[in-house]
Enzyme design. Structure first.
Site, PDB file in Angstrom:
ATOM      1  N   SER A  78       2.647   4.991   8.558  1.00 16.50           N
ATOM      2  CA  SER A  78       3.037   5.029   7.156  1.00 16.50           C
ATOM      3  C   SER A  78       4.332   5.809   6.991  1.00 16.50           C
ATOM      4  O   SER A  78       4.622   6.728   7.768  1.00 16.50           O
ATOM      5  CB  SER A  78       1.913   5.733   6.397  1.00 16.50           C
ATOM      6  OG  SER A  78       2.337   6.103   5.120  1.00 16.50           O
ATOM      7  N   TYR A 121      -4.384  12.974   4.983  1.00 12.75           N
ATOM      8  CA  TYR A 121      -4.184  11.564   5.354  1.00 12.75           C
ATOM      9  C   TYR A 121      -2.893  11.401   6.149  1.00 12.75           C
ATOM     10  O   TYR A 121      -2.870  10.783   7.218  1.00 12.75           O
ATOM     11  CB  TYR A 121      -4.154  10.685   4.092  1.00 12.75           C
ATOM     12  CG  TYR A 121      -3.617   9.297   4.345  1.00 12.75           C
ATOM     13  CD1 TYR A 121      -4.372   8.355   5.038  1.00 12.75           C
ATOM     14  CD2 TYR A 121      -2.338   8.927   3.920  1.00 12.75           C
ATOM     15  CE1 TYR A 121      -3.875   7.086   5.295  1.00 12.75           C
ATOM     16  CE2 TYR A 121      -1.834   7.655   4.165  1.00 12.75           C
ATOM     17  CZ  TYR A 121      -2.607   6.747   4.856  1.00 12.75           C
ATOM     18  OH  TYR A 121      -2.103   5.488   5.110  1.00 12.75           O
ATOM     19  N   LYS A 180      -2.052  10.210  10.295  1.00 12.26           N
ATOM     20  CA  LYS A 180      -1.113   9.197  10.798  1.00 12.26           C
ATOM     21  C   LYS A 180      -0.149   9.832  11.801  1.00 12.26           C
ATOM     22  O   LYS A 180       0.152   9.275  12.849  1.00 12.26           O
ATOM     23  CB  LYS A 180      -0.331   8.567   9.631  1.00 12.26           C
ATOM     24  CG  LYS A 180      -1.195   7.744   8.693  1.00 12.26           C
ATOM     25  CD  LYS A 180      -1.800   6.545   9.404  1.00 12.26           C
ATOM     26  CE  LYS A 180      -2.754   5.762   8.543  1.00 12.26           C
ATOM     27  NZ  LYS A 180      -3.530   4.753   9.270  1.00 12.26           N
ATOM     28  N   ARG A 211      10.487   3.747  -5.001  1.00 12.33           N
ATOM     29  CA  ARG A 211       9.812   3.417  -3.747  1.00 12.33           C
ATOM     30  C   ARG A 211      10.282   2.054  -3.235  1.00 12.33           C
ATOM     31  O   ARG A 211      10.779   1.215  -3.985  1.00 12.33           O
ATOM     32  CB  ARG A 211       8.285   3.325  -3.957  1.00 12.33           C
ATOM     33  CG  ARG A 211       7.616   4.633  -4.351  1.00 12.33           C
ATOM     34  CD  ARG A 211       7.614   5.645  -3.217  1.00 12.33           C
ATOM     35  NE  ARG A 211       6.938   6.874  -3.600  1.00 12.33           N
ATOM     36  CZ  ARG A 211       7.499   7.890  -4.249  1.00 12.33           C
ATOM     37  NH1 ARG A 211       8.772   7.807  -4.629  1.00 12.33           N
ATOM     38  NH2 ARG A 211       6.816   8.980  -4.532  1.00 12.33           N
TER      39      ARG A 211
HETATM   40  P1  NAD Z   1      -8.144  -1.023   3.439  1.00 11.36           P
HETATM   41  O1  NAD Z   1      -9.003   0.129   3.086  1.00 11.36           O
HETATM   42  O2  NAD Z   1      -8.142  -2.209   2.555  1.00 11.36           O
HETATM   43  O3  NAD Z   1      -8.467  -1.500   4.931  1.00 11.36           O
HETATM   44  C1  NAD Z   1      -8.928  -0.613   5.921  1.00 11.36           C
HETATM   45  C2  NAD Z   1     -10.183  -1.216   6.523  1.00 11.36           C
HETATM   46  O4  NAD Z   1     -10.676  -0.361   7.561  1.00 11.36           O
HETATM   47  C3  NAD Z   1     -11.315  -1.375   5.506  1.00 11.36           C
HETATM   48  O5  NAD Z   1     -11.764  -2.718   5.555  1.00 11.36           O
HETATM   49  C4  NAD Z   1     -12.396  -0.395   5.986  1.00 11.36           C
HETATM   50  O6  NAD Z   1     -13.684  -0.888   5.709  1.00 11.36           O
HETATM   51  C5  NAD Z   1     -12.093  -0.318   7.469  1.00 11.36           C
HETATM   52  N1  NAD Z   1     -12.501   0.908   8.160  1.00 11.36           N
HETATM   53  C6  NAD Z   1     -12.201   2.198   7.853  1.00 11.36           C
HETATM   54  N2  NAD Z   1     -12.716   3.026   8.773  1.00 11.36           N
HETATM   55  C7  NAD Z   1     -13.359   2.259   9.689  1.00 11.36           C
HETATM   56  C8  NAD Z   1     -14.075   2.533  10.884  1.00 11.36           C
HETATM   57  N3  NAD Z   1     -14.271   3.771  11.337  1.00 11.36           N
HETATM   58  N4  NAD Z   1     -14.593   1.496  11.574  1.00 11.36           N
HETATM   59  C9  NAD Z   1     -14.434   0.219  11.146  1.00 11.36           C
HETATM   60  N5  NAD Z   1     -13.755  -0.103  10.030  1.00 11.36           N
HETATM   61  C10 NAD Z   1     -13.230   0.917   9.304  1.00 11.36           C
HETATM   62  O7  NAD Z   1      -6.648  -0.454   3.613  1.00 11.36           O
HETATM   63  P2  NAD Z   1      -5.273  -1.224   3.823  1.00 11.36           P
HETATM   64  O8  NAD Z   1      -4.417  -0.966   2.642  1.00 11.36           O
HETATM   65  O9  NAD Z   1      -5.513  -2.605   4.285  1.00 11.36           O
HETATM   66  O10 NAD Z   1      -4.670  -0.335   5.009  1.00 11.36           O
HETATM   67  C11 NAD Z   1      -4.797  -0.705   6.359  1.00 11.36           C
HETATM   68  C12 NAD Z   1      -4.171   0.383   7.204  1.00 11.36           C
HETATM   69  O11 NAD Z   1      -2.808   0.568   6.836  1.00 11.36           O
HETATM   70  C13 NAD Z   1      -4.838   1.753   7.061  1.00 11.36           C
HETATM   71  O12 NAD Z   1      -4.871   2.386   8.319  1.00 11.36           O
HETATM   72  C14 NAD Z   1      -3.903   2.482   6.118  1.00 11.36           C
HETATM   73  O13 NAD Z   1      -3.967   3.878   6.298  1.00 11.36           O
HETATM   74  C15 NAD Z   1      -2.552   1.921   6.542  1.00 11.36           C
HETATM   75  N6  NAD Z   1      -1.532   2.022   5.488  1.00 11.36           N
HETATM   76  C16 NAD Z   1      -1.787   1.488   4.254  1.00 11.36           C
HETATM   77  C17 NAD Z   1      -0.836   1.617   3.248  1.00 11.36           C
HETATM   78  C18 NAD Z   1      -1.111   1.067   1.869  1.00 11.36           C
HETATM   79  O14 NAD Z   1      -0.415   1.484   0.920  1.00 11.36           O
HETATM   80  N7  NAD Z   1      -2.045   0.147   1.683  1.00 11.36           N
HETATM   81  C19 NAD Z   1       0.384   2.265   3.493  1.00 11.36           C
HETATM   82  C20 NAD Z   1       0.616   2.785   4.769  1.00 11.36           C
HETATM   83  C21 NAD Z   1      -0.355   2.648   5.767  1.00 11.36           C
HETATM   84  N1  UFG Z   2       2.778   6.191  -9.969  1.00  6.82           N
HETATM   85  C1  UFG Z   2       2.687   6.344 -11.341  1.00  6.82           C
HETATM   86  N2  UFG Z   2       1.474   6.123 -11.934  1.00  6.82           N
HETATM   87  C2  UFG Z   2       0.368   5.751 -11.225  1.00  6.82           C
HETATM   88  C3  UFG Z   2       0.477   5.591  -9.824  1.00  6.82           C
HETATM   89  C4  UFG Z   2       1.697   5.832  -9.224  1.00  6.82           C
HETATM   90  O1  UFG Z   2       3.667   6.677 -12.003  1.00  6.82           O
HETATM   91  O2  UFG Z   2      -0.706   5.587 -11.814  1.00  6.82           O
HETATM   92  C5  UFG Z   2       4.090   6.391  -9.321  1.00  6.82           C
HETATM   93  C6  UFG Z   2       4.101   7.509  -8.297  1.00  6.82           C
HETATM   94  O3  UFG Z   2       4.343   8.756  -8.919  1.00  6.82           O
HETATM   95  C7  UFG Z   2       5.226   7.045  -7.366  1.00  6.82           C
HETATM   96  C8  UFG Z   2       5.124   5.518  -7.402  1.00  6.82           C
HETATM   97  O4  UFG Z   2       4.414   5.214  -8.612  1.00  6.82           O
HETATM   98  O5  UFG Z   2       6.477   7.415  -7.898  1.00  6.82           O
HETATM   99  C9  UFG Z   2       4.369   4.932  -6.221  1.00  6.82           C
HETATM  100  O6  UFG Z   2       3.108   5.583  -6.106  1.00  6.82           O
HETATM  101  P1  UFG Z   2       1.941   4.993  -5.172  1.00  6.82           P
HETATM  102  O7  UFG Z   2       0.762   5.892  -5.332  1.00  6.82           O
HETATM  103  O8  UFG Z   2       1.748   3.551  -5.447  1.00  6.82           O
HETATM  104  O9  UFG Z   2       2.567   5.093  -3.715  1.00  6.82           O
HETATM  105  P2  UFG Z   2       3.086   6.338  -2.885  1.00  6.82           P
HETATM  106  O10 UFG Z   2       4.522   6.094  -2.569  1.00  6.82           O
HETATM  107  O11 UFG Z   2       2.745   7.610  -3.526  1.00  6.82           O
HETATM  108  O12 UFG Z   2       2.193   6.244  -1.570  1.00  6.82           O
HETATM  109  C10 UFG Z   2       1.890   4.983  -0.915  1.00  6.82           C
HETATM  110  C11 UFG Z   2       0.515   5.081  -0.257  1.00  6.82           C
HETATM  111  C12 UFG Z   2       0.555   6.084   0.852  1.00  6.82           C
HETATM  112  C13 UFG Z   2       1.660   5.736   1.803  1.00  6.82           C
HETATM  113  C14 UFG Z   2       2.989   5.648   1.071  1.00  6.82           C
HETATM  114  C15 UFG Z   2       4.106   5.226   1.973  1.00  6.82           C
HETATM  115  O13 UFG Z   2      -0.468   5.467  -1.215  1.00  6.82           O
HETATM  116  O14 UFG Z   2      -0.655   6.032   1.550  1.00  6.82           O
HETATM  117  O15 UFG Z   2       2.879   4.696   0.016  1.00  6.82           O
HETATM  118  O16 UFG Z   2       3.752   4.110   2.698  1.00  6.82           O
HETATM  119  F1  UFG Z   2       1.750   6.686   2.735  1.00  6.82           F
END
Ligand code: NAD
Ligand code: UFG
Length: 340
Positions: free
Chosen positions: A126, A151, A155, A233
């Site tokens: 991330s 979190y 990572k 972002r």
């Molecule tokens: P998500 O929660 O939709 O998917 C994660 C999946 O992992 C879920 O289906 C959950 O049931 C499964 N899981 C969690 N722990 C487990 C375990 N111990 N064993 C088996 N399954 C397990 O999340 P996502 O948005 O699809 O994210 C996928 C990956 O990308 C995650 O590692 C997350 O941290 C990373 N990531 C997501 C974002 C984002 O904004 N969505 C940003 C950066 C990184």
């Molecule tokens: N924001 C609002 N109102 C809300 C939610 C978010 O104003 O209800 C704003 C935040 O302050 C920020 C922007 O929208 O300025 C984006 O916020 P998000 O929560 O959607 O995303 P972040 O950039 O904070 O974080 C996300 C994921 C993290 C990941 C990161 C970078 O939640 O897990 O992107 O990949 F690490």
């Protein structure tokens, strides 16, 4: 090729399964369903015209489950490791659960992969691993660390563990993908993101406000040093992100060692830019109020995606309108996500 996809029923994992199948690969999904619904895989099958997607319900932390998977599928060539807990706020209140789940799953997975001679892994990292004091845009060489929540540290630590594994054994190929802000959904509207409870992230909150599930969006701060004072972002369409994994899977076949890539578009949009774009793309209203800043937020965060373009041959194709249209298509067709 056969690809084990941990966390494959989740938001990014399900979209990646579609793109893997469309590129001729065979995903096998392992997920404990702690944050997802297996209906997503039926939808993946529907989109791709596959009969079923092989699915094992189990915990990646459990090595017995992993042995079962690799014994049953001896021809797995690589692993995409999405499984993890991802809610920033929850990680602050439940640090132990986050460190245990995210670190133990990664270590158990690598231990068992090694035993079966599968030494290729793509890891979901991330932009949160980058230190807050970097200049924009963020390059893969920008400073990491100083994470603001457990979190982010999971990572950061998993990246280090994987880097050390690749250093110790030159047969390993480790690709660390640093995602920026994934949004949107598959154009079919069959799969998408359905957060439990009140969404933490901006786009699901916008969609749920537009459909009337939330009264109004709170914009966290309008006094940042950005063009309109709200946070900026790098939003990336989840299908682009998913395709980045297919590109990484191809790349790792002839690139042993450790590699790290940003998956972002290189363009930053503010919160109010996203609200306006969503309203215009979909002809809906998104009421909002300006609220105080959220702890731990940065003013601006966006990627330099040049390395991914040059080395993976990957580049984001979808624009802001596509992201807003597809997010709304999913939300309006599935107001309760995968629940009936
Ligand atoms: P998500 O929660 O939709 O998917 C994660 C999946 O992992 C879920 O289906 C959950 O049931 C499964 N899981 C969690 N722990 C487990 C375990 N111990 N064993 C088996 N399954 C397990 O999340 P996502 O948005 O699809 O994210 C996928 C990956 O990308 C995650 O590692 C997350 O941290 C990373 N990531 C997501 C974002 C984002 O904004 N969505 C940003 C950066 C990184
Ligand atoms: N924001 C609002 N109102 C809300 C939610 C978010 O104003 O209800 C704003 C935040 O302050 C920020 C922007 O929208 O300025 C984006 O916020 P998000 O929560 O959607 O995303 P972040 O950039 O904070 O974080 C996300 C994921 C993290 C990941 C990161 C970078 O939640 O897990 O992107 O990949 F690490």
């Amino acid at each position: 090729m056969k690809v084990l996809v941990t966390g494959g029923t989740g938001y990014i994992g399900s979209h990646t399964c579609v793109e893997l199948i469309e590129a001729g690969h065979e995903p096998i999904v392992l997920d404990n369903l702690c944050n997802s619904n297996p209906e997503s895989l039926h939808r993946v099958a529907q989109i791709t015209g596959c009969d079923t997607i092989p699915f094992i319900e189990g915990d990646v932390c459990d090595e017995n489950v992993l042995h079962e998977v690799f014994r049953k599928h001896p021809d797995i060539k690589c692993v995409i490791h999405f499984a993890g807990l991802k809610a920033v706020g929850e990680s602050v209140s439940m640090p132990l659960q986050y460190y245990r789940n995210n670190l133990l799953s990664t270590m158990s997975l690598c231990r068992v992969m090694q035993q079966y001679g599968v030494k290729k892994i793509i890891f979901s990292s991330s932009a949160t691993v980058y230190s807050g004091d970097n200049e924009m845009p963020l390059r893969e060489s920008s400073k990491t660390g100083n994470c603001t929540n457990p979190y982010g540290w999971t990572k950061y630590m998993c990246e280090q563990i994987l880097r050390d594994i690749a250093k110790a054994d030159p047969e390993w190929s480790v690709v660390l993908l640093r995602y920026f802000n994934p949004v949107g959904a598959h154009k079919s509207g069959l799969i998408g993101e359905h957060p439990n409870g009140i969404p933490n992230n901006l786009m699901p909150f916008i969609s749920q406000t537009a459909i009337g599930k939330r009264e109004k969006l709170s914009v966290f701060g309008n006094d940042y040093d950005t063009h309109d004072g709200t946070g900026v972002r790098d939003y990336i369409h989840v299908v682009d992100l998913a395709r980045g994994h297919v590109a990484a899977a191809n790349y790792m076949m002839d690139h042993p060692g450790e590699s790290v890539f940003n998956l972002g578009t290189g363009t930053g949009y503010s919160v109010l830019d996203m609200v306006t774009a969503f309203e215009q793309a979909n002809g809906v209203n998104v009421p909002y109020v300006i609220a105080p800043r959220r702890d731990g937020d940065l003013a601006t965060c966006y990627a330099d995606p040049a390395k991914s373009r040059q080395e993976l041959g990957w580049e984001a194709q979808f624009n802001q309108v596509d992201m807003c249209r597809d997010a709304w298509n999913w939300q309006s067709k599935n107001p309760n996500g995968y629940d009936a």
